[in-house]
Motif scaffolding. Structure first.
Motif, PDB file in Angstrom:
ATOM      1  N   UNK A 130       0.348  -1.261  -0.004  1.00  0.00           N
ATOM      2  CA  UNK A 130       0.234   0.000  -0.252  1.00  0.00           C
ATOM      3  C   UNK A 130       1.030   1.003  -0.308  1.00  0.00           C
ATOM      4  N   UNK A 131       1.474   1.150   0.873  1.00  0.00           N
ATOM      5  CA  UNK A 131       2.860   2.670   0.541  1.00  0.00           C
ATOM      6  C   UNK A 131       3.301   2.734  -0.186  1.00  0.00           C
ATOM      7  N   UNK A 132       3.435   1.614  -1.306  1.00  0.00           N
ATOM      8  CA  UNK A 132       4.870   1.856  -1.959  1.00  0.00           C
ATOM      9  C   UNK A 132       4.070   2.666  -3.131  1.00  0.00           C
ATOM     10  N   UNK A 133       2.261   1.615  -3.645  1.00  0.00           N
ATOM     11  CA  UNK A 133       1.843   2.491  -4.275  1.00  0.00           C
ATOM     12  C   UNK A 133       1.193   4.081  -4.076  1.00  0.00           C
ATOM     13  N   UNK A 134       1.069   4.091  -3.148  1.00  0.00           N
ATOM     14  CA  UNK A 134       0.263   5.643  -2.939  1.00  0.00           C
ATOM     15  C   UNK A 134       2.390   6.353  -2.996  1.00  0.00           C
ATOM     16  N   UNK A 135       2.593   6.201  -2.778  1.00  0.00           N
ATOM     17  CA  UNK A 135       4.310   7.021  -2.793  1.00  0.00           C
ATOM     18  C   UNK A 135       4.144   7.241  -4.540  1.00  0.00           C
ATOM     19  N   UNK A 136       3.814   5.978  -4.834  1.00  0.00           N
ATOM     20  CA  UNK A 136       4.028   5.968  -6.926  1.00  0.00           C
ATOM     21  C   UNK A 136       2.880   7.020  -7.735  1.00  0.00           C
ATOM     22  N   UNK A 177       2.103   9.689  -5.314  1.00  0.00           N
ATOM     23  CA  UNK A 177       2.245  10.965  -4.954  1.00  0.00           C
ATOM     24  C   UNK A 177       3.424  11.217  -6.187  1.00  0.00           C
ATOM     25  N   UNK A 178       3.531  10.433  -6.479  1.00  0.00           N
ATOM     26  CA  UNK A 178       5.633  10.803  -7.308  1.00  0.00           C
ATOM     27  C   UNK A 178       5.142  11.575  -9.089  1.00  0.00           C
ATOM     28  N   UNK A 179       4.206  10.695  -9.220  1.00  0.00           N
ATOM     29  CA  UNK A 179       3.046  11.110  -9.998  1.00  0.00           C
ATOM     30  C   UNK A 179       2.646  12.055 -10.321  1.00  0.00           C
ATOM     31  N   UNK A 180       2.069  12.705  -9.241  1.00  0.00           N
ATOM     32  CA  UNK A 180       1.256  13.669  -9.269  1.00  0.00           C
ATOM     33  C   UNK A 180       2.100  15.165  -9.622  1.00  0.00           C
ATOM     34  N   UNK A 181       3.250  14.439  -8.462  1.00  0.00           N
ATOM     35  CA  UNK A 181       3.864  16.434  -8.056  1.00  0.00           C
ATOM     36  C   UNK A 181       4.634  15.921  -9.611  1.00  0.00           C
ATOM     37  N   UNK A 182       4.622  15.152 -10.291  1.00  0.00           N
ATOM     38  CA  UNK A 182       5.601  15.443 -11.823  1.00  0.00           C
ATOM     39  C   UNK A 182       5.105  16.202 -12.688  1.00  0.00           C
TER      40      UNK A 182
END
Length: 292
Positions: free
Chosen positions: A276-282, A284-289
């Motif tokens: 779950x953490x990896x999915x959310x981190x990914x 957030x990273x895509x959103x910020x990019x």
């Protein structure tokens, strides 16, 4: 340029659209309409709208663009009120969070072949509501999903897209059914969970101590429980099937977490939480990019 935009529901969503269009000089006249004269006068005083009417049939006279930004439960009656005076060339669109219900209601009131309705949903918001919360930059780099039908007029679609692009929004099109399924999972379920969590804690005997010592995580998770209950009640009722489907999936997953905790299966808990953490981190990273 839009000559006369009529907004039913001059709150956060409708008010923010009005402010964005006004800043861009993309609309000559903006008229608000609801049953609350005090609220509408405040919108005039804040410079959100130019004038208002308490009569829906009167408000849409000579309009070339009409936005329905009212709770889903109020849509059908409003459609019936404006039908007799809505100009033949006017474009009707909405900002509702569920699309299947409004598409069906427009077909019932205006006829199945009515082509000037462009269903829309701006994916933007704040936990605050009302015209006082409206801001002109609410839609910048936020998605607006349109769900036109096969018979929807191409010119109407183009003009609604142009209106939202002025606000800085990112336009996408999606089938009605997919929209309601996606939003049930990504927006409707989280709101139900936030409301439910707060309600659960209020019913616990130690609720005063729980709320007194609640930390930032509680405030972050429950922020959206400050959203408008009328709006979210109507969303739950109009997107019933899709919301129940994701609630059932969540309950099943939550049951699995409960079973792992009961069995003291630390490895399974760790693996599930890591996934779950990896999915959310990914995410957030895509959103910020994507941000400028």
């Amino acid at each position: 340029m839009i000559k006369k935009l009529v907004i039913f529901g001059v709150g956060l969503i409708g008010g923010s659209l009005a402010l964005a269009l006004r800043e861009a000089n993309a609309c000559e006249t903006i008229v608000g309409c609801s049953r609350n004269a005090v609220h509408l006068q405040k919108a005039v005083d804040l410079g959100v709208i130019d004038s208002f009417s308490l009569d829906p049939a009167e408000a849409v006279c000579d309009a070339d663009m009409v936005l329905l930004a009212v709770p889903m439960g109020a849509m059908r009656h409003l459609l019936q009120q404006i039908k007799p005076t809505l100009p033949a060339n006017a474009i009707l669109t909405d900002a509702g969070s569920t699309k299947g219900s409004i598409v069906a209601e427009v077909a019932q009131v205006f006829g199945a072949d009515f082509s000037r309705f462009v269903p829309g949903h701006p994916i933007a918001g704040r936990e605050k509501s009302g015209v006082e919360a409206a801001i002109p930059d609410l839609y910048i780099n936020r998605r607006v999903i349109l769900t036109p039908q096969a018979h929807t007029d191409a010119d109407a679609i183009a003009k609604v897209e142009a209106m939202w692009r002025v606000t800085g929004a990112l336009l996408e099109q999606m089938p009605v059914e997919l929209h309601d399924q996606v939003l049930a999972a990504t927006s409707h379920l989280p709101h139900v969970l936030a409301f439910s969590l707060v309600d659960t804690l209020l019913n616990m005997p130690q609720r005063e101590d729980i709320l007194r010592y609640a930390a930032g995580g509680f405030r972050d998770f429950t922020r959206i429980a400050s959203s408008d209950p009328v709006m979210w009640r109507d969303i739950c009722l109009t997107n019933k099937a899709a919301i129940l489907e994701v609630i059932n999936a969540f309950q099943h997953n939550l049951g699995e977490f409960a079973a792992m905790i009961d069995a003291q299966d630390g490895e399974a808990l760790h693996n599930r939480m890591t996934r779950a953490k990896q999915a959310r981190d990914n995410y957030v990273a895509q959103f910020e990019a994507q941000q400028p």
